[in-house]
Design an enzyme around this catalytic site. Sequence first.
Site, PDB file in Angstrom:
ATOM      1  N   THR A   1      -9.377  20.375  23.551  1.00  0.00           N
ATOM      2  CA  THR A   1     -10.507  20.992  24.242  1.00  0.00           C
ATOM      3  C   THR A   1     -11.824  20.463  23.711  1.00  0.00           C
ATOM      4  O   THR A   1     -12.837  20.441  24.422  1.00  0.00           O
ATOM      5  CB  THR A   1     -10.446  22.520  24.102  1.00  0.00           C
ATOM      6  OG1 THR A   1      -9.184  22.981  24.591  1.00  0.00           O
ATOM      7  CG2 THR A   1     -11.553  23.214  24.868  1.00  0.00           C
TER       8      THR A   1
ATOM      9  N   TYR B   1       1.820  18.257  17.433  1.00  0.00           N
ATOM     10  CA  TYR B   1       1.582  18.565  18.849  1.00  0.00           C
ATOM     11  C   TYR B   1       2.584  17.789  19.690  1.00  0.00           C
ATOM     12  O   TYR B   1       2.535  16.561  19.767  1.00  0.00           O
ATOM     13  CB  TYR B   1       0.155  18.186  19.228  1.00  0.00           C
ATOM     14  CG  TYR B   1      -0.382  18.874  20.470  1.00  0.00           C
ATOM     15  CD1 TYR B   1       0.425  19.633  21.306  1.00  0.00           C
ATOM     16  CD2 TYR B   1      -1.731  18.758  20.801  1.00  0.00           C
ATOM     17  CE1 TYR B   1      -0.082  20.264  22.434  1.00  0.00           C
ATOM     18  CE2 TYR B   1      -2.256  19.383  21.930  1.00  0.00           C
ATOM     19  CZ  TYR B   1      -1.427  20.128  22.740  1.00  0.00           C
ATOM     20  OH  TYR B   1      -1.941  20.739  23.849  1.00  0.00           O
TER      21      TYR B   1
ATOM     22  N   LYS C   1       3.327  22.689  18.020  1.00  0.00           N
ATOM     23  CA  LYS C   1       2.630  23.178  19.202  1.00  0.00           C
ATOM     24  C   LYS C   1       3.226  22.475  20.415  1.00  0.00           C
ATOM     25  O   LYS C   1       3.275  21.239  20.461  1.00  0.00           O
ATOM     26  CB  LYS C   1       1.131  22.896  19.099  1.00  0.00           C
ATOM     27  CG  LYS C   1       0.320  23.400  20.283  1.00  0.00           C
ATOM     28  CD  LYS C   1      -1.156  23.089  20.109  1.00  0.00           C
ATOM     29  CE  LYS C   1      -1.962  23.571  21.315  1.00  0.00           C
ATOM     30  NZ  LYS C   1      -3.390  23.209  21.210  1.00  0.00           N
TER      31      LYS C   1
END
Length: 290
Positions: free
Chosen positions: A46, A131, A156
């Site tokens: 983000t 991730y 994640k």
Amino acid sequence: MNLSGVLFFPVTPFDADGTLAEQVLAEHVRQGMEHGPGGVFVACGTGEFSALSESEHARAVRVAAEVVGGRVPLFAGAGGPLGAALNQARAAREAGADGLLLMPPYLAQGPGHGFEAYVRAVAEVLPVIVYQRGSVVLEPEAVVALAGVPGVIGLKDGLGDIDRMQRTVLAVREVYPDFLFFNGLPTAELTMPAYRGIGVELYSSAVFAFAPEIALAYLNGDERLLTEFYAPLVRLRGKVPGYPVALVKAGVRLRGLDVGAVRPPLVEVTGEHLEELEALIKTGLERAAS
């Protein structure tokens, strides 16, 4: 490491000339901290991680660390070429970050033990949450192996393969019960009922960056927001590639903080879609306040 509640992923503000806006970032993180996030993840997806130079990344982490001040865990993005990932990790450690969200390596792919070596090298600098997204698609036994690497504390998931994740959670927790799992899909709240069903409680909230009131209302059990806010937001998000970031940044601007534009190859939200987003935020805030 104690991570709970809503995890805050700040955007990375830029000035009109495109340079990193450090004071705006400090204010953005300060405003988020007022709403009590369980952790802060700066310069991650983000936060336009892939668009930041190593210098900008280091400065962003330093600014966030100064604002957070050790009140909650602070993670920084890292990844790409191994040399860059190590430089990012060392800069984050020097700034006072507690850990890293490790993005997939850049383009080159090797066998499983090659990826494990990549993760191991970075985890020697700071604790790592791996991730799983893009080129990183892990079988349960591979995650078990990674969970045994010193410094690797979590996974994640950005794939959304619930079958794979269920098998992974079961396999890992049989050996490493304290290993952390996160729902890392964009607008993760919409899929949290499914993830909770397989034992995954932690998630990244992009909405917290621009409407923490809505994110907290959902966390506190208002599932009406799924149909009235999150599902329409996901439909809007799917209209243009890159909107998972561009919409968040536009949302922050709509709430009164000028964080600037996204960097290419991302594109700005169109006027029509901006009106849709503004209406959605209004609906979500009204629901959160009721």
